[in-house]
Design a protein around this motif. Structure first.
Motif, PDB file in Angstrom:
ATOM      1  N   ALA A  65       0.810  -1.215   0.000  1.00 25.32           N
ATOM      2  CA  ALA A  65       0.000   0.000   0.000  1.00 25.32           C
ATOM      3  C   ALA A  65       0.848   1.274   0.000  1.00 25.32           C
ATOM      4  CB  ALA A  65      -0.931  -0.001   1.206  1.00 25.32           C
ATOM      5  N   LEU A  66       2.123   1.150   0.298  1.00 24.93           N
ATOM      6  CA  LEU A  66       2.995   2.328   0.347  1.00 24.93           C
ATOM      7  C   LEU A  66       3.352   2.756  -1.071  1.00 24.93           C
ATOM      8  CD1 LEU A  66       5.301   1.280   3.304  1.00 24.93           C
ATOM      9  CD2 LEU A  66       3.216   2.665   3.366  1.00 24.93           C
ATOM     10  N   THR A  67       3.205   4.044  -1.344  1.00 31.34           N
ATOM     11  CA  THR A  67       3.405   4.545  -2.708  1.00 31.34           C
ATOM     12  C   THR A  67       4.834   4.973  -3.004  1.00 31.34           C
ATOM     13  OG1 THR A  67       2.709   6.761  -2.023  1.00 31.34           O
ATOM     14  CG2 THR A  67       1.006   5.282  -2.908  1.00 31.34           C
ATOM     15  N   ARG A  68       5.661   5.105  -1.980  1.00 36.75           N
ATOM     16  CA  ARG A  68       7.073   5.451  -2.225  1.00 36.75           C
ATOM     17  C   ARG A  68       7.950   4.778  -1.182  1.00 36.75           C
ATOM     18  NH1 ARG A  68       4.710  10.418  -1.043  1.00 36.75           N
ATOM     19  NH2 ARG A  68       5.111  11.162   1.046  1.00 36.75           N
ATOM     20  N   SER A  70      10.036   3.948   1.869  1.00 37.53           N
ATOM     21  CA  SER A  70       9.890   4.513   3.205  1.00 37.53           C
ATOM     22  C   SER A  70      10.716   3.738   4.214  1.00 37.53           C
ATOM     23  CB  SER A  70       8.415   4.436   3.639  1.00 37.53           C
ATOM     24  OG  SER A  70       7.581   5.118   2.737  1.00 37.53           O
ATOM     25  N   GLU A 117       8.195  -6.896  -1.803  1.00 34.31           N
ATOM     26  CA  GLU A 117       7.643  -5.670  -1.219  1.00 34.31           C
ATOM     27  C   GLU A 117       8.635  -5.035  -0.248  1.00 34.31           C
ATOM     28  OE1 GLU A 117       5.122  -3.988  -2.175  1.00 34.31           O
ATOM     29  OE2 GLU A 117       4.307  -5.510  -3.516  1.00 34.31           O
ATOM     30  N   ARG A 120      11.727  -2.478  -1.413  1.00 34.73           N
ATOM     31  CA  ARG A 120      11.546  -1.051  -1.712  1.00 34.73           C
ATOM     32  C   ARG A 120      11.766  -0.165  -0.492  1.00 34.73           C
ATOM     33  NH1 ARG A 120       6.426   0.720  -3.412  1.00 34.73           N
ATOM     34  NH2 ARG A 120       5.455  -0.688  -1.926  1.00 34.73           N
ATOM     35  N   HIS A 121      11.874  -0.757   0.663  1.00 39.24           N
ATOM     36  CA  HIS A 121      11.852   0.009   1.910  1.00 39.24           C
ATOM     37  C   HIS A 121      13.008  -0.389   2.828  1.00 39.24           C
ATOM     38  CE1 HIS A 121       7.821   1.002   0.586  1.00 39.24           C
ATOM     39  NE2 HIS A 121       7.569  -0.289   0.465  1.00 39.24           N
TER      40      HIS A 121
END
Length: 153
Positions: A65-68, A70, A117, A120-121
């Motif tokens: 659900a995170l768009t960028r 983080s 997923e 990305r973070h």
């Protein structure tokens, strides 16, 4: 030539949970995302699943659900999820998605999605005791249980 400093990443906290009415049986997952004083609640279900699948799905969907990119702190009451992603998954990958006793890793498809997923973070995984009064764990539990009930109907 000096490089530009990296943009500071937003800090997002995610509390996740999974539930199953029978194991296997109808199941649900819940995630509560918190960022800059705002809260977003997510949930979903599956009519025929396991509790571990729902625990994994809550974490996957929370991150998805995170768009960028983080900095993320994920709170889970599932030792299976926390230990899997922080301790076991590297060995599973090295062993071709086999356990130490050469059996296929259960839920490998979901573990692969979680790894994708997470990439990305910057993620920190924290375990919380379930049903112990942790406010956001209780909300995630209610989301997951409600979703499981909904798919059972």
């Amino acid at each position: 030539m000096p490089t530009e400093p990296a943009e500071p990443r937003d800090v997002v906290e995610i509390s996740t949970d999974g539930a199953c009415l029978g194991n296997p049986g109808p199941g649900g997952w819940g995630a509560v995302l918190r960022h800059r004083g705002r809260e977003k609640r997510l949930s979903g279900g599956d009519p025929a699943t396991t509790n571990n699948k729902m625990e994994l799905t809550g974490a996957i969907e929370g991150l998805a659900a995170l768009t960028r990119p983080s900095t993320v702190i994920i709170y889970t009451d599932s030792s299976y999820v926390r230990n899997g992603i922080t301790k076991w998954v590297a060995g599973w990958q090295r062993n071709g998605w086999k356990t130490t006793d050469k059996k296929p890793v259960k839920n490998a498809d979901l573990w692969r999605r979680l790894i994708e997923e997470e990439k990305r973070h910057e993620v920190t995984w924290k375990w919380v005791k379930g049903h112990s009064g942790d406010h956001y764990n209780e909300i995630a539990d209610e989301l997951a249980t409600s979703a499981a009930r909904d798919v059972r109907r």
